[in-house]
Each structure stands twice: as structure tokens, then as C-alpha cells.
Design a protein around this motif. Structure first.
Motif, short mmCIF file in Angstrom:
data_model
loop_
_atom_site.label_atom_id
_atom_site.label_comp_id
_atom_site.label_asym_id
_atom_site.label_seq_id
_atom_site.Cartn_x
_atom_site.Cartn_y
_atom_site.Cartn_z
N GLU A 138 -14.88 -79.18 -3.14
CA GLU A 138 -14.57 -77.78 -2.60
C GLU A 138 -13.15 -77.61 -2.15
O GLU A 138 -12.81 -78.35 -1.35
N PHE A 139 -12.30 -76.50 -2.75
CA PHE A 139 -11.25 -76.29 -2.03
C PHE A 139 -10.67 -75.11 -2.52
O PHE A 139 -10.89 -74.27 -3.56
N ASN A 140 -10.77 -73.98 -1.24
CA ASN A 140 -10.50 -72.76 -1.28
C ASN A 140 -9.13 -72.53 -1.08
O ASN A 140 -8.52 -72.49 0.16
N PRO A 141 -8.31 -72.11 -1.99
CA PRO A 141 -6.95 -71.65 -1.95
C PRO A 141 -6.50 -70.67 -0.86
O PRO A 141 -5.52 -70.64 -0.18
N LEU A 142 -7.44 -69.79 -0.62
CA LEU A 142 -7.45 -68.79 0.30
C LEU A 142 -7.40 -69.09 1.78
O LEU A 142 -7.04 -68.68 2.83
N ASP A 143 -7.99 -70.51 2.04
CA ASP A 143 -7.74 -71.11 3.25
C ASP A 143 -6.37 -71.66 3.57
O ASP A 143 -6.30 -72.16 4.54
N MET A 144 -5.67 -71.78 2.62
CA MET A 144 -4.48 -72.44 2.91
C MET A 144 -3.45 -71.66 3.72
O MET A 144 -3.52 -70.40 3.88
N LYS A 145 -2.68 -72.29 4.43
CA LYS A 145 -1.77 -71.71 5.45
C LYS A 145 -0.54 -70.86 4.77
O LYS A 145 -0.01 -71.44 3.44
N THR A 146 -0.42 -69.61 5.26
CA THR A 146 0.83 -69.01 4.45
C THR A 146 1.77 -68.98 5.42
O THR A 146 1.55 -68.96 6.57
N PRO A 147 2.89 -68.60 4.71
CA PRO A 147 3.96 -68.79 5.73
C PRO A 147 4.13 -68.05 6.85
O PRO A 147 3.97 -66.61 6.61
N ASP A 148 4.61 -68.15 8.05
CA ASP A 148 4.97 -67.22 9.05
C ASP A 148 6.34 -67.14 9.63
O ASP A 148 6.66 -66.72 10.51
N ASP A 149 7.01 -67.67 8.58
CA ASP A 149 8.40 -67.95 8.97
C ASP A 149 9.25 -67.01 7.94
O ASP A 149 10.80 -67.32 7.94
N LEU A 150 8.87 -65.88 7.34
CA LEU A 150 9.67 -65.32 6.36
C LEU A 150 10.82 -64.55 6.71
O LEU A 150 11.62 -64.50 5.93
N GLY A 151 10.63 -63.94 8.01
CA GLY A 151 11.84 -63.44 8.55
C GLY A 151 12.85 -64.25 9.12
O GLY A 151 13.71 -63.65 9.79
N ILE A 167 0.80 -69.58 -2.36
CA ILE A 167 -0.50 -68.62 -2.17
C ILE A 167 0.16 -67.16 -1.76
O ILE A 167 -0.44 -66.27 -2.26
N HIS A 168 1.09 -67.46 -0.95
CA HIS A 168 1.43 -66.01 -0.55
C HIS A 168 2.10 -65.33 -1.64
O HIS A 168 1.78 -63.89 -1.79
N LEU A 169 2.61 -66.01 -2.69
CA LEU A 169 3.04 -65.13 -3.81
C LEU A 169 1.85 -64.84 -4.79
O LEU A 169 2.03 -63.47 -5.67
N VAL A 170 0.91 -65.53 -4.72
CA VAL A 170 -0.48 -65.24 -5.61
C VAL A 170 -0.81 -63.77 -4.98
O VAL A 170 -1.06 -62.97 -5.99
N LYS A 171 -0.76 -63.72 -3.63
CA LYS A 171 -1.28 -62.32 -3.28
C LYS A 171 -0.35 -61.22 -3.44
O LYS A 171 -1.01 -60.30 -3.76
N LYS A 172 0.78 -61.45 -3.37
CA LYS A 172 1.79 -60.41 -3.58
C LYS A 172 1.53 -60.22 -5.26
O LYS A 172 1.80 -58.84 -5.34
N PHE A 173 1.20 -60.95 -6.06
CA PHE A 173 1.64 -60.51 -7.56
C PHE A 173 0.36 -60.04 -8.21
O PHE A 173 0.08 -59.95 -9.44
N THR A 174 -1.00 -60.35 -7.42
CA THR A 174 -2.39 -59.83 -7.87
C THR A 174 -2.87 -58.70 -7.18
O THR A 174 -2.37 -58.32 -5.93
N ASP A 175 -3.68 -57.77 -7.75
CA ASP A 175 -4.42 -56.89 -6.97
C ASP A 175 -5.55 -57.34 -6.48
O ASP A 175 -6.22 -56.86 -5.33
N ASN A 176 -6.20 -58.72 -6.81
CA ASN A 176 -7.36 -59.37 -6.28
C ASN A 176 -7.48 -60.46 -6.46
O ASN A 176 -7.05 -61.03 -7.53
N PHE A 177 -7.77 -61.47 -5.35
CA PHE A 177 -7.57 -62.85 -5.68
C PHE A 177 -8.63 -63.33 -4.77
O PHE A 177 -8.89 -62.90 -3.33
N SER A 178 -9.76 -63.97 -5.47
CA SER A 178 -10.95 -64.26 -4.76
C SER A 178 -11.60 -65.89 -5.20
O SER A 178 -11.02 -66.30 -6.18
#
Lengths: 111, 138
Positions: free
Chosen positions: B84-97, B110-121
Motif C-alpha cells: 500500500e502506497f498513497n502518493p497523496l501522503d507524500m510530503k509536498t515542499p514547504d520551501d517554494l518561496g 507530487i506537487h507538480l502532479v497536483k498542479k498539472f491535473t484537475d483531479n488526482f486520487s
């Protein structure tokens, strides 16, 4: 992907042609590592013909930038395609990198 | 509705085949360059994570990818048999700025996956991990 470079007086101009994807990140990584280890020059990466980059490719660029900054040298990017620019914006790279519109202005910036 | 299913192995050559198939499908299905670009990026990140974290770099496992062209959207389903491996549980960067010294070099996938899709489940079903990505074609 194809990478070529040419040395000008004040910089090495690196041209990336094609895609930095699963099939090419390893060679891109090796290329940038040895380029930076073996040179004390500023670097301009011309992205005019770079059609794609994945997160491993972004990792290579940010590592290269860190190494250049540590040597007090510059790493500039120019000629970003629209989609690539978007990836850079989403990744917060536009604040980190000097991104120039074209090669001419990148060279000018170093003079 | 059109479907295309491909089966790749958990290795770099599998990812290369996947990228080629997507480029070919985008042409066949008349998908715009921008959508193909974003979905390629998202798909590559998901498949790479499956290989690196799910299958832990073992190169002989299967990843099944189903591309579906619906009326107004492209859907990509990625199925694997790793633990079992949920990519949505992966840490996303908090240092972008943050400035360069404080930026880590990775973790953008994973941050880029969210940005380039409308839905990610993600769901776990019959001992399979199933990730679904969709993107509007309008």
C-alpha cells in the motif's frame, strides 16, 4: 536528448535539445556534474529546444545552481518554452534562477 | 469513449515506453500539446514513485496504465501491485518561496502532479494501488 556546449569568453553556453525525461535524466545529471566540477566558468543554459523536463531534471538544475553559487559563479537560463516556464513557476524556480528572454540578453548580463 | 491499456515493467525502459505511447496517443486522439505535456509530467512522477518507493527499485514488476479519452477529458489510471502506497501522503515542499540556501533539491514531483491535473486520487483495491489522474480537454 542532446546536449552541446561551446565556450565563449565569459561563459559556457549549454544547449539542451529534446526532452529531459526518464530516459535522459541520468546522462543529463552526469553531464552537469562533470561540467561544473571541471570548469570555473559562468554557465548559460539555452532551453530554446528543450521540450520537456521532469522533477528529476529540475533537481539537476537546482543542484547545479547551488554548486555554481558556492563557487561564486553564475548559472543563467534563457529561451524557456511556455510549458517549461510554467513548470518553473509552479516549482518556485523563477525566484531562484536568472531567467533571460534570449541568449543575447543572457550574455549581456554577464558582461 | 476510447481506451488504451499498456503494461510496463518497473524500470527506466518501461518509463521510456510509457512516454512514447503517451506521445503517440496524444497524436491519435488529437490532444493538445499543453495537455500532453502536463499529463506526461504527472504520469512520469507517479510511475517513478511506484518504482522507487512501491517496488523499491526492483525492476521486474508490472505497472498497468489505462488511458481513457472521454468527451471532455483525458483520464489516466495507474495500477500497481506493490504494498500500500498513497502518493497523496507524500510530503509536498514547504520551501517554494524560500531563497536558494534554504531550498531542498527534490520533492517537487507530487506537487507538480497536483498542479498539472484537475483531479488526482488514490484508492487501494484488491491488493492494488490505483492512482487516477484527469485533465479537462476544454
Amino acid at each position: 536528448m542532446e546536449i552541446t556546449d561551446v565556450k565563449k569568453e565569459n561563459a559556457i553556453i549549454v544547449t539542451i535539445n529534446g526532452r529531459i525525461d526518464a530516459g535522459s535524466t541520468e546522462s543529463a545529471d552526469k553531464y552537469f556534474s562533470s561540467l561544473i566540477n571541471e570548469n570555473e566558468n559562468n554557465i548559460i543554459v539555452d532551453c530554446n529546444d528543450m521540450d520537456y523536463i521532469n522533477s528529476s531534471g529540475l533537481r539537476i538544475l537546482i543542484m547545479s545552481l547551488k554548486k555554481q553559487v558556492a563557487k561564486e559563479k553564475k548559472l543563467l537560463l534563457c529561451n524557456l518554452q511556455k510549458n517549461i516556464k510554467e513548470v518553473f513557476q509552479f516549482s518556485g524556480f523563477t525566484n531562484l534562477f536568472n531567467i533571460e528572454l534570449d541568449l543575447e540578453s543572457a550574455i549581456k548580463l554577464l558582461n | 469513449m476510447k481506451n488504451k491499456i499498456i503494461n510496463i515493467k518497473s524500470r527506466t525502459s518501461g518509463l521510456e515506453i510509457m512516454n512514447e505511447k503517451l506521445a503517440k496517443l496524444a497524436e491519435e486522439w488529437d490532444i493538445s500539446k499543453d495537455v500532453a505535456f502536463g499529463m506526461n509530467l504527472a504520469l512520469e512522477e507517479i510511475a517513478t514513485n511506484i518504482i522507487d518507493y512501491g517496488y523499491k527499485g526492483k525492476d521486474d514488476y508490472d505497472i498497468v496504465i489505462r488511458f481513457t479519452l472521454e468527451k471532455h477529458k483525458l483520464r489516466i489510471q495507474i495500477k500497481d501491485g506493490a504494498k500500500e502506497f498513497n502518493p497523496l501522503d507524500m510530503k509536498t515542499p514547504d520551501d517554494l518561496g524560500k531563497p536558494l540556501e534554504e531550498r531542498s533539491v527534490g520533492g517537487l514531483g507530487i506537487h507538480l502532479v497536483k498542479k498539472f491535473t484537475d483531479n488526482f486520487s488514490y484508492r487501494r483495491s484488491n491488493n492494488k494501488n490505483i492512482v487516477t489522474l484527469t485533465k479537462s480537454l476544454d
